[in-house]
Design an enzyme around this catalytic site. Structure first.
Site, PDB file in Angstrom:
ATOM      1  N   HIS A 209       0.838  -1.212   0.000  1.00  0.00           N
ATOM      2  CA  HIS A 209       0.000   0.000   0.000  1.00  0.00           C
ATOM      3  C   HIS A 209       0.876   1.267   0.000  1.00  0.00           C
ATOM      4  O   HIS A 209       0.928   1.953  -0.983  1.00  0.00           O
ATOM      5  CB  HIS A 209      -1.015   0.042   1.151  1.00  0.00           C
ATOM      6  CG  HIS A 209      -1.901  -1.165   1.213  1.00  0.00           C
ATOM      7  ND1 HIS A 209      -2.664  -1.565   0.141  1.00  0.00           N
ATOM      8  CD2 HIS A 209      -2.120  -2.071   2.215  1.00  0.00           C
ATOM      9  CE1 HIS A 209      -3.329  -2.666   0.482  1.00  0.00           C
ATOM     10  NE2 HIS A 209      -3.014  -2.997   1.718  1.00  0.00           N
TER      11      HIS A 209
ATOM     12  N   ASP B  97      -4.880  -8.504  -3.080  1.00  0.00           N
ATOM     13  CA  ASP B  97      -5.180  -8.209  -1.681  1.00  0.00           C
ATOM     14  C   ASP B  97      -6.473  -8.873  -1.176  1.00  0.00           C
ATOM     15  O   ASP B  97      -6.475 -10.056  -0.867  1.00  0.00           O
ATOM     16  CB  ASP B  97      -5.202  -6.679  -1.500  1.00  0.00           C
ATOM     17  CG  ASP B  97      -5.161  -6.261  -0.034  1.00  0.00           C
ATOM     18  OD1 ASP B  97      -5.098  -7.141   0.843  1.00  0.00           O
ATOM     19  OD2 ASP B  97      -5.178  -5.042   0.254  1.00  0.00           O
TER      20      ASP B  97
END
Ligand SMILES: [Zn+2]
Length: 453
Positions: A268, A319
């Site tokens: 991220h 993810d």
């Protein structure tokens, strides 16, 4: 020896026609452009090197779409996390294996040939370890073996509920180990993965909020020469809590306290200052970007334009697995930048194709993050090949880099026709070889979990 013949292929020095590839021992033994097919299996398709999916939580596939209902207050990553915790409280090892096999097959059908499984669901629903501490890691290895995807297994150290030693919540007990028990789990995972050809085991300190500095140091010491993945700066609240705890922002803290380098993947890294962005680029760590999940969770936008301009490397991951589509991850990555900067073709250098630029960057960055050999169609490389259907409407009228632009901006996983991993054909005409059986097992497991709700 098996030989394949492709109408077109993306080679290290560019596009080539009539490419004959000989496979032996899971690798490309020989490759020739401008070749006659001879005895080779003929494919009138566009062959690409495989793409790595550098960040997955496989079990979350089964809750895709279950958290899309408005809350009474502002909804956020944190409220989504509560839904996720309630969901996983019911999962058994059998469920996890069924969900992982389903999502790994979907990844292969979507053009990913390797996955980095960031695995944190370790213990029984009451938080007690299973008799075999590696019960759950074994399920992930089994799912990878059943589907044929290349696995980089990243067992997660999770110690605490928040910065400064906040106790874990009851829902988090399934994730929690102290560093000592984590090292036992890591040894078990390494033994399990040793039975799977090509599997790699790294480590994943979950995040700065979930590990303490001593725990982080002990995990790093246990994995001096493997991949290190960590969630970082996904949420503004996490940044604020980190500043309150340490006086520094998460990426700033990490770069100041550890020799972050090419072994690292910072997942991220959404919320960084310009100084952090440039320092992360200089570190040569990979930024692990998950555009579909980050959009779904309302995380914010990674500063890709500045990061890329500073020479930073990145890859993509699915993810939460709310959608599994390599083309869509790359498209959304570019579209986020277009919306933010009100400009087009933001990442591509002048005269270059956006699709090719994004694909090459994610191909290199993904392989680096998962510690896999360079992903390329060349002698000696693993025979990981994704063949696109050049007759799909999204590709018609295109050639060369245009095929990548067509796939990424106008297509989706329906463009992916055949996939080989380690020389084994796992997807044929868009379908994983065991698609039906995997779906049936997935459906049974999902019914079981939802009926217990
Ligand atoms: Zn994650």
């Amino acid at each position: 020896m098996t030989a394949l013949h492709f109408a077109h292929a993306l080679l290290p020095d560019g596009w080539a026609e009539d490419v004959r590839i000989e496979l032996a021992g899971g690798r490309i033994a020989a490759l020739q452009a401008g070749a006659v097919p001879g005895d080779a299996e003929r494919h009138a398709t566009v062959a690409l090197p495989g793409l790595a999916n550098l960040h997955s939580h496989a079990f979350q596939r089964a809750m895709a779409g279950l958290a899309e209902i408005g809350g009474s207050g502002p909804d956020s990553f944190w409220t989504w996390r509560e839904v996720m915790y309630r969901f996983l409280a019911r999962l058994t090892p059998e469920h996890v294996e069924a969900f992982a096999a389903q999502v790994f097959a979907e990844m292969l059908e979507a053009g990913f040939t390797a996955v980095g499984e960031f695995h944190y669901l370790h213990h029984a629903p009451d938080g007690r370890p299973y008799d075999d501490l590696g019960e759950m890691t074994g399920r992930i290895v089994a799912a990878a073996a059943a589907t044929g995807i290349s696995l980089t297994l990243l067992p997660v150290l999770y110690q605490q509920g928040g910065f400064g030693g906040e106790p874990p919540s009851p829902a988090q007990q399934r994730f929690v180990n102290d560093p000592e028990r984590f090292l036992v789990l890591l040894a078990r995972a390494r033994a399990q993965a040793a039975a799977l050809p090509g599997a790699i085991v790294g480590v994943a300190p979950h995040s700065l909020r979930a590990v303490d500095p001593d725990g982080l140091a002990s995990v790093l010491a246990a994995a001096p020469d493997g991949p290190i993945h960590i969630h970082v700066a996904e949420q503004l609240r996490e940044v604020e809590d980190c500043v309150a705890w340490s006086g520094q922002r998460p990426v700033e803290w990490l770069l100041a306290h550890h020799p972050v380098g090419p072994h690292w993947c910072l997942v991220h890294a959404t919320h960084m200052t310009v100084t952090e962005t440039e320092a992360l680029a200089r570190s040569r760590a990979i930024a692990g970007l998950c555009p579909i999940t980050e959009a779904n969770l309302g995380d914010g936008l990674f500063a890709l334009r500045g990061f890329a301009a500073a020479g930073g490397s990145f890859g993509v991951g699915s993810d939460s697995n709310i959608r599994v589509d390599a083309a869509e991850e790359l498209r959304l990555l570019e579209y986020g930048q277009r919306l933010a900067h009100r400009a087009r073709n933001v990442i591509a250098p002048p005269g270059a194709s956006s699709g090719r630029t994004l694909f090459d960057a994610a191909r290199r960055g993904g392989a680096q993050a998962l510690f896999r050999p360079a992903s390329e169609l060349a002698p000696g490389a693993p025979a990981d090949i994704v063949a696109l259907d050049q007759t799909h409407p999204a590709l018609l009228g295109h050639a060369g880099d245009g095929w990548l632009d067509g796939w990424i901006f106008a297509g989706d996983r329906a463009v992916v026709r055949d996939v080989w991993v380690g020389g084994r054909r796992v997807v044929e005409q868009g379908r994983h070889r065991d698609r039906d059986a995997l779906r049936r097992r997935y459906a049974t497991a999902l019914r079981d979990v939802l009926s217990a709700a």
